[in-house]
Design a protein around this motif. Structure first.
Motif, short mmCIF file in Angstrom:
data_model
loop_
_atom_site.label_atom_id
_atom_site.label_comp_id
_atom_site.label_asym_id
_atom_site.label_seq_id
_atom_site.Cartn_x
_atom_site.Cartn_y
_atom_site.Cartn_z
N THR A 103 13.52 -33.13 -1.02
CA THR A 103 12.29 -32.88 -1.76
C THR A 103 11.90 -34.15 -2.48
O THR A 103 12.60 -34.58 -3.42
N GLU A 105 9.52 -34.83 -4.54
CA GLU A 105 9.16 -34.66 -5.95
C GLU A 105 10.39 -34.71 -6.85
O GLU A 105 10.37 -35.28 -7.94
N LYS A 106 11.48 -34.10 -6.38
CA LYS A 106 12.71 -34.06 -7.18
C LYS A 106 13.66 -35.21 -6.83
O LYS A 106 14.64 -35.43 -7.54
#
Length: 263
Positions: A103, A105-106
């Protein structure tokens, strides 16, 4: 005035440097995730295991991995897999697992494991994380569920197969309407627990201590990879039991797979 101006410019530069240093600190979500352990592969890849909480429980647990190469640069394009195993001395078994996906974003590889029993005298859990074919093994201490709480249950269906029903959300229930999500897996063998994607699920919430249920609940429906989403209405705080009837078409597979919450 000139001296004052130079001092102001120096302070501004120092502040800017500190801000940039903080912004460029890419150690993923340290403020939000708990670092469980770190291992290094044979070729020098650093593998760090993260979780949402410091205690892993008999429940559905999100587990994250961050990777860095030998030079300290983050790796975002590796092939990563999880393999949980409970060693009970005389036998071994695995658990339902959702393989990690990166991911951006993370800045984490995000997956999940449903641990079905606590660590202790009965046996010990390990999680093998394989990165591009290289495994590292983490020893995990899995704790029992809190008192009066059961968020995963394994039941035997009328078709003779074992089904594991695990609560994904709400993890922090509140009074009123809550998003509801459960994961359903079946046991193919002691090491393989594929998701079940063809069930019809009926939900009946009950508050055992008060002898009542709640209105306006929405039965969970399949949204992909064994996840079923609906709504559950908790009309007050306290002990709640979620009764799930599992059906395949019009055939009832399990009359009551129950999960317990206390909040």
């Amino acid at each position: 005035m000139n001296h004052t101006f130079k001092l102001m410019m120096l302070l501004a530069a120092l502040f800017s440097f500190a801000s940039c240093s903080k912004d460029n600190d890419n150690t993923p979500t340290q403020a939000e995730k708990i670092r469980i352990a770190e291992k290094t592969t044979a070729t020098g890849t650093s593998v760090t295991l993260w979780a949402d909480k410091s205690d892993l429980r008999v429940a559905w647990n999100k587990l994250y991995v961050s990777l860095k190469n030998a030079k300290g640069s983050a790796i975002s394009n590796a092939k990563v897999s999880y393999a949980p195993v409970m060693d009970m001395m005389t036998m071994k078994h695995a658990a339902p697992v959702e393989q990690p996906v990166y991911t951006a974003e993370k800045e984490l590889y995000e997956g999940a494991v449903v641990f079905s029993m606590p660590s202790g005298q009965m046996g010990a859990w390990t999680l093998t994380v394989t990165v591009d074919g290289e495994p590292v093994v983490f020893a995990l201490d899995i704790k029992a569920a809190p008192s009066n709480t059961k968020t995963t249950a394994t039941v035997t269906g009328s078709d003779g197969f074992y089904y594991t029903v695990s609560l994904v959300q709400p993890l922090t229930p509140k009074m009123g309407m809550n998003d509801l999500e459960v994961l359903v897996n079946t046991r193919q063998d002691m090491m393989t627990f594929p998701p079940v994607e063809d069930l019809v699920i009926e939900l009946i919430p009950e508050m055992p201590s008060m002898g009542h249920g709640s209105p306006n609940n929405v039965n969970p429906v399949h949204t992909g990879k064994g996840h079923y989403r609906g709504k559950v209405n908790f009309t007050m705080t306290g002990d709640w039991r979620l009764h799930f009837k599992l059906k395949r078409g019009n055939t009832v597979i399990m009359e009551d797979a129950a999960l317990d919450l206390l909040f």
